[in-house]
Design a protein around this motif. Structure first.
Motif, PDB file in Angstrom:
ATOM      1  N   PRO A  90     -14.586   3.207  37.269  1.00 22.32           N
ATOM      2  CA  PRO A  90     -13.352   3.565  36.550  1.00 22.32           C
ATOM      3  C   PRO A  90     -13.001   3.689  34.967  1.00 22.32           C
ATOM      4  N   ARG A  91     -14.095   3.543  34.365  1.00 22.52           N
ATOM      5  CA  ARG A  91     -13.941   3.734  32.896  1.00 22.52           C
ATOM      6  C   ARG A  91     -13.157   4.658  32.276  1.00 22.52           C
ATOM      7  N   ARG A  92     -12.237   4.434  31.580  1.00 21.61           N
ATOM      8  CA  ARG A  92     -11.562   5.598  30.960  1.00 21.61           C
ATOM      9  C   ARG A  92     -11.519   5.251  29.462  1.00 21.61           C
ATOM     10  N   ILE A  93     -11.951   6.287  28.739  1.00 21.42           N
ATOM     11  CA  ILE A  93     -12.085   6.178  27.179  1.00 21.42           C
ATOM     12  C   ILE A  93     -10.509   6.306  26.723  1.00 21.42           C
ATOM     13  N   THR A  94     -10.384   5.263  25.675  1.00 18.14           N
ATOM     14  CA  THR A  94      -9.110   5.196  25.133  1.00 18.14           C
ATOM     15  C   THR A  94      -9.120   5.669  23.775  1.00 18.14           C
ATOM     16  N   HIS A  95     -10.198   5.702  23.075  1.00 15.97           N
ATOM     17  CA  HIS A  95     -10.305   5.864  21.600  1.00 15.97           C
ATOM     18  C   HIS A  95     -11.816   6.644  21.500  1.00 15.97           C
ATOM     19  N   VAL A  96     -11.840   7.382  20.536  1.00 13.10           N
ATOM     20  CA  VAL A  96     -13.326   7.889  20.018  1.00 13.10           C
ATOM     21  C   VAL A  96     -13.194   7.945  18.722  1.00 13.10           C
ATOM     22  N   SER A  97     -14.183   7.918  18.026  1.00 15.09           N
ATOM     23  CA  SER A  97     -14.472   8.026  16.481  1.00 15.09           C
ATOM     24  C   SER A  97     -15.806   8.309  16.017  1.00 15.09           C
ATOM     25  N   ILE A  98     -15.934   9.488  15.405  1.00 15.64           N
ATOM     26  CA  ILE A  98     -17.223  10.218  15.052  1.00 15.64           C
ATOM     27  C   ILE A  98     -17.468   9.703  13.435  1.00 15.64           C
ATOM     28  N   ASP A  99     -18.624   9.153  13.243  1.00 14.22           N
ATOM     29  CA  ASP A  99     -18.957   8.868  11.937  1.00 14.22           C
ATOM     30  C   ASP A  99     -18.934   9.975  10.868  1.00 14.22           C
ATOM     31  N   PRO A 100     -18.229   9.760   9.699  1.00 16.24           N
ATOM     32  CA  PRO A 100     -18.042  11.071   8.976  1.00 16.24           C
ATOM     33  C   PRO A 100     -19.208  11.148   8.145  1.00 16.24           C
ATOM     34  N   LEU A 101     -20.392  10.480   7.915  1.00 17.30           N
ATOM     35  CA  LEU A 101     -21.293  10.855   7.133  1.00 17.30           C
ATOM     36  C   LEU A 101     -22.231  12.082   7.620  1.00 17.30           C
ATOM     37  N   ASP A 102     -22.646  12.081   8.864  1.00 16.67           N
ATOM     38  CA  ASP A 102     -23.571  13.027   9.290  1.00 16.67           C
ATOM     39  C   ASP A 102     -23.339  13.493  10.767  1.00 16.67           C
ATOM     40  N   GLY A 103     -22.247  12.808  11.311  1.00 22.61           N
ATOM     41  CA  GLY A 103     -21.964  13.079  12.650  1.00 22.61           C
ATOM     42  C   GLY A 103     -22.731  12.751  13.863  1.00 22.61           C
ATOM     43  N   VAL A 104     -23.910  11.868  13.535  1.00 26.84           N
ATOM     44  CA  VAL A 104     -24.958  11.350  14.453  1.00 26.84           C
ATOM     45  C   VAL A 104     -24.333  10.324  15.404  1.00 26.84           C
ATOM     46  N   LEU A 105     -23.604   9.399  15.028  1.00 24.01           N
ATOM     47  CA  LEU A 105     -22.995   8.339  15.820  1.00 24.01           C
ATOM     48  C   LEU A 105     -21.426   8.460  16.246  1.00 24.01           C
ATOM     49  N   MET A 106     -21.269   8.286  17.404  1.00 27.13           N
ATOM     50  CA  MET A 106     -19.888   8.135  17.843  1.00 27.13           C
ATOM     51  C   MET A 106     -19.512   6.588  18.606  1.00 27.13           C
ATOM     52  N   ALA A 107     -18.506   6.248  18.196  1.00 28.25           N
ATOM     53  CA  ALA A 107     -18.046   4.890  18.828  1.00 28.25           C
ATOM     54  C   ALA A 107     -16.526   5.246  19.619  1.00 28.25           C
ATOM     55  N   THR A 108     -16.741   4.578  20.803  1.00 27.74           N
ATOM     56  CA  THR A 108     -15.730   4.651  22.089  1.00 27.74           C
ATOM     57  C   THR A 108     -15.133   3.529  22.403  1.00 27.74           C
ATOM     58  N   ALA A 109     -14.013   3.127  22.530  1.00 25.17           N
ATOM     59  CA  ALA A 109     -13.431   2.114  23.300  1.00 25.17           C
ATOM     60  C   ALA A 109     -12.696   2.562  24.579  1.00 25.17           C
ATOM     61  N   ASP A 110     -12.779   1.500  25.594  1.00 24.01           N
ATOM     62  CA  ASP A 110     -12.271   2.110  26.923  1.00 24.01           C
ATOM     63  C   ASP A 110     -11.558   0.884  27.426  1.00 24.01           C
ATOM     64  N   ASN A 111     -10.952   0.933  28.614  1.00 22.69           N
ATOM     65  CA  ASN A 111      -9.868   0.375  29.261  1.00 22.69           C
ATOM     66  C   ASN A 111     -10.532  -0.691  29.783  1.00 22.69           C
ATOM     67  N   LEU A 112     -11.828  -1.020  29.590  1.00 21.83           N
ATOM     68  CA  LEU A 112     -12.669  -2.387  30.314  1.00 21.83           C
ATOM     69  C   LEU A 112     -12.891  -3.213  29.099  1.00 21.83           C
ATOM     70  N   GLY A 113     -12.437  -2.856  28.070  1.00 17.83           N
ATOM     71  CA  GLY A 113     -12.743  -3.946  27.078  1.00 17.83           C
ATOM     72  C   GLY A 113     -13.822  -3.637  26.379  1.00 17.83           C
ATOM     73  N   ARG A 114     -14.811  -2.418  26.517  1.00 12.85           N
ATOM     74  CA  ARG A 114     -15.937  -2.349  25.796  1.00 12.85           C
ATOM     75  C   ARG A 114     -15.915  -1.290  24.711  1.00 12.85           C
ATOM     76  N   VAL A 115     -16.694  -1.446  23.686  1.00 14.47           N
ATOM     77  CA  VAL A 115     -16.926  -0.596  22.634  1.00 14.47           C
ATOM     78  C   VAL A 115     -18.265  -0.324  22.844  1.00 14.47           C
ATOM     79  N   GLN A 116     -18.492   1.127  22.938  1.00 10.95           N
ATOM     80  CA  GLN A 116     -20.017   1.841  22.953  1.00 10.95           C
ATOM     81  C   GLN A 116     -20.242   2.574  21.916  1.00 10.95           C
ATOM     82  N   LEU A 117     -21.597   2.523  21.198  1.00 13.68           N
ATOM     83  CA  LEU A 117     -21.825   3.411  20.278  1.00 13.68           C
ATOM     84  C   LEU A 117     -23.134   4.279  20.851  1.00 13.68           C
ATOM     85  N   ILE A 118     -22.622   5.465  20.540  1.00 19.35           N
ATOM     86  CA  ILE A 118     -23.498   6.384  21.153  1.00 19.35           C
ATOM     87  C   ILE A 118     -24.207   7.218  19.966  1.00 19.35           C
ATOM     88  N   ASN A 119     -25.463   7.555  20.249  1.00 17.64           N
ATOM     89  CA  ASN A 119     -26.339   8.698  19.393  1.00 17.64           C
ATOM     90  C   ASN A 119     -25.940  10.109  19.989  1.00 17.64           C
TER      91      ASN A 119
END
Length: 612
Positions: A90-119
């Motif tokens: 039941p994970r639901r993403i509440t916030h997404v932010s892509i790095d402005p340098l080259d767009g390779v990394l994306m950070a997401t926050a969810d309703n379960l208290g986790r922050v994921q770093l995605i390539n």
């Protein structure tokens, strides 16, 4: 710099990264927290429609005014293809932010208290933080001069409103370089761009702003990124300090190693039967071609050979693995074109060369068995084959079997394990040939010697297929001989005889009686040929000089130690018949210098002992 706000998601700059990486499966789970106007997002099939933002309630003049001010928000509907998706209810993403340098990394926050770093290039989660509920993610970048080169380092600031804390981490796998407590509610984190002398813009710090109402906001304090480790390295002008740097937070060598690890993990997910990642043969092969490290290619060969999930994708033979081996050989040839590499003693290059030879021999062996099992020979058997006459020993063995069943009241074959499956899969066969940590030697012909696995249960299933041609017509025995030749085992008499004994003891007695009653039968003929080959080997010359010649000695020991006496008697009879026929011809050619009686005498003694 353009700010595109959709469903609580802020993307700063990097419009090329938006088109390349944005819709990787996260669009459907975003929720809006601040946008005043509700927009419809539809995901049908594999397409995502981005609807026009015209205000239907407003007048035409207002629409044209807004369109002239914000033309990008009033474009026609654009169809975007869904590249990949990550389902984790039941994970639901509440916030997404892509790095402005080259767009390779994306950070997401969810309703379960986790922050994921995605390539976003490999579509892999490469880092995870826990304990950040009601969080937002923000990027910051700072240049450092190390080894006379400017390296732009990325940092991720995570603001947890529930804990009232801001923590800053160096990317990708760097340490936490700062933690700041926020003692007021309603605080937002705002980036502060700094324009350098050369005109380049960097975000070096944050401002904590508190807004009690929509009409007034105040700045609480400024948060600066202070990375002592990289500052020290920058002042010294050298990377001798134990620090990671660069756009990804890693040195070039570390970055290549990490990318190779990510691609290898992706390949493991695609071929795993427990993975929920959808995959097909084209995707698996594409993931293989993305692996550039020689050491990872060696691991990929074993991984794909042992994958049972490929059968669900339509793999029924060794054709796909043949393409995998060809790709590995091409990559090795490219590396060997460099003379400095070709003449060096690189362990990984030698390992890959050995792996390619190993898998090539396994493919040839499997193809030999597979071709036989799909040929017309499978429809023939020796049941109707005429025999020149049954020996007294075979008649006694059959009488013993009948007496056993009459006394016990059940069949002698009732305790036999289940027979092999009708067809042998490549993954099952490869599992029987590949052993963890095993080293393979080469025989006199230059082939690798590939013994079967140590597990008796797994080995018996393979032996039933490898010796299967011996239970068919007399012309099929060459398939068994050729299969063991591809494994490099021809000439290894002890190993072959051990395998033959294990296979023979798994046969039903009814089949043994019909197929061991003469030298014309392949079951006996194979032992006959083994005796003749042994007499031409150096092992025989050495044993003869020592006076310790016992033909088929491994089977002699096997029969004497077997607890299954009825089948051991049948096996001893087959060996007796094979030795008798092979040595009779030699006795005639040597005019009595070589006597058949001396060769079969140890087996006669064994038969009498088993009978007693």
């Amino acid at each position: 710099v353009q700010n595109i706000i959709r469903g609580g998601t802020t993307i700063i700059g990097g419009t090329a990264a938006l088109a390349k990486n944005m819709l990787g499966g996260m669009m459907g789970v975003l929720s809006r927290s601040k946008a005043p106007v509700m927009e419809e997002e539809a995901m049908k099939g594999m397409e995502v429609g981005v609807a026009s933002s015209d205000d239907d309630n407003g007048g035409g003049g207002d629409r044209s005014t807004r369109a002239s001010l914000f033309p990008m928000l009033h474009n026609e509907t654009t169809i975007l293809k869904l590249g990949s998706a990550h389902y984790d209810a039941p994970r639901r993403i509440t916030h997404v932010s892509i790095d402005p340098l080259d767009g390779v990394l994306m950070a997401t926050a969810d309703n379960l208290g986790r922050v994921q770093l995605i390539n976003l290039e490999s579509k892999q989660i490469i880092r995870l933080w826990k304990g950040f509920r009601d969080a937002t993610c923000h990027w910051i970048q700072r240049p450092y001069t190390i080894d006379r080169k400017i390296h732009t380092v990325k940092y991720l600031a995570i603001h947890s409103r529930q804990r009232n804390v801001v923590e800053i981490f160096r990317m990708n796998n760097g340490p936490r370089i700062g933690k700041f407590d926020v003692k007021s509610d309603g605080v937002s984190l705002v980036q502060c761009p700094v324009i350098l002398a050369g005109g380049e813009m960097h975000e070096r710090s944050f401002e904590l702003r508190i807004s009690r109402s929509s009409a007034k906001s105040s700045i609480l304090k400024e948060i600066c990124v202070v990375d002592d480790e990289l500052i020290t390295a920058s002042r010294e002008g050298s990377s001798s300090v134990n620090a990671t740097y660069g756009g990804s937070g890693l040195s070039p060598a570390q970055k290549r190693e990490q990318e190779g690890t990510i691609q290898m993990q992706l390949l493991k997910q695609l071929v795993s039967s427990e993975s929920a990642v959808p995959s097909d043969l084209f995707g698996v092969y594409d993931a293989l071609t993305q692996i550039t490290a020689i050491s990872d290619l060696s691991k990929a060969l074993d991984l794909l050979a042992l994958s049972t999930h490929l059968a669900a994708m339509g793999v029924t033979d060794s054709c796909f693995h043949s393409e995998v081996v060809i790709h590995a050989r091409d990559q090795l040839d490219i590396v060997m074109e460099d003379q400095s590499v070709a003449t060096s003693k690189n362990v990984h290059i030698e390992e890959l060369g050995t792996k390619i030879d190993l898998h090539t021999q396994i493919i040839l062996t499997f193809d030999e068995i597979h071709e036989f099992e799909h040929s017309e020979h499978m429809d023939t058997s020796l049941e109707a084959m005429e025999s020149s006459g049954m020996s007294s020993w075979m008649e006694e063995a059959m009488a013993w079997r009948q007496t056993f069943e009459q006394v016990t009241g059940h069949s002698i074959d009732s305790d036999l394990p289940s027979q092999a499956e009708p067809k042998l899969t490549f993954a099952t066969f490869a599992k029987g040939c590949l052993q963890d940590g095993s080293s393979f030697k080469r025989n006199n012909a230059g082939k690798l010697t590939i013994p079967l696995c140590d597990s008796t249960r797994d080995r018996k299933q393979i032996l039933l297929h490898m010796f299967g041609p011996l239970t068919k017509d007399v012309f099929s025995a060459k398939s068994t001989h050729q299969a063991f030749d591809h494994l490099g085992l021809n000439g290894d008499f002890d190993t072959l005889l051990q395998y033959y004994g294990e296979w023979f003891m798994s046969l039903p007695c009814a089949k043994i009686e019909k197929q061991c009653d003469g030298i014309l039968c392949p079951v006996v003929r194979w032992l006959h040929d083994m005796v003749l080959e042994y007499m031409e080997s150096a092992e025989y010359s050495k044993a003869k000089s020592e006076g310790k010649v016992i033909f088929l000695q491994v089977l002699h020991k096997y029969c004497s130690e077997s607890p299954d006496l009825p089948r051991a008697f049948f096996l001893a009879v087959a060996c007796h018949e094979a030795i008798l026929s092979a040595t009779n011809n030699i006795e005639d050619r040597t005019y009595g210098l070589f006597t058949c009686e001396d060769c079969v005498n140890p087996w006669k003694i064994l038969l009498r002992n088993i009978r007693v």
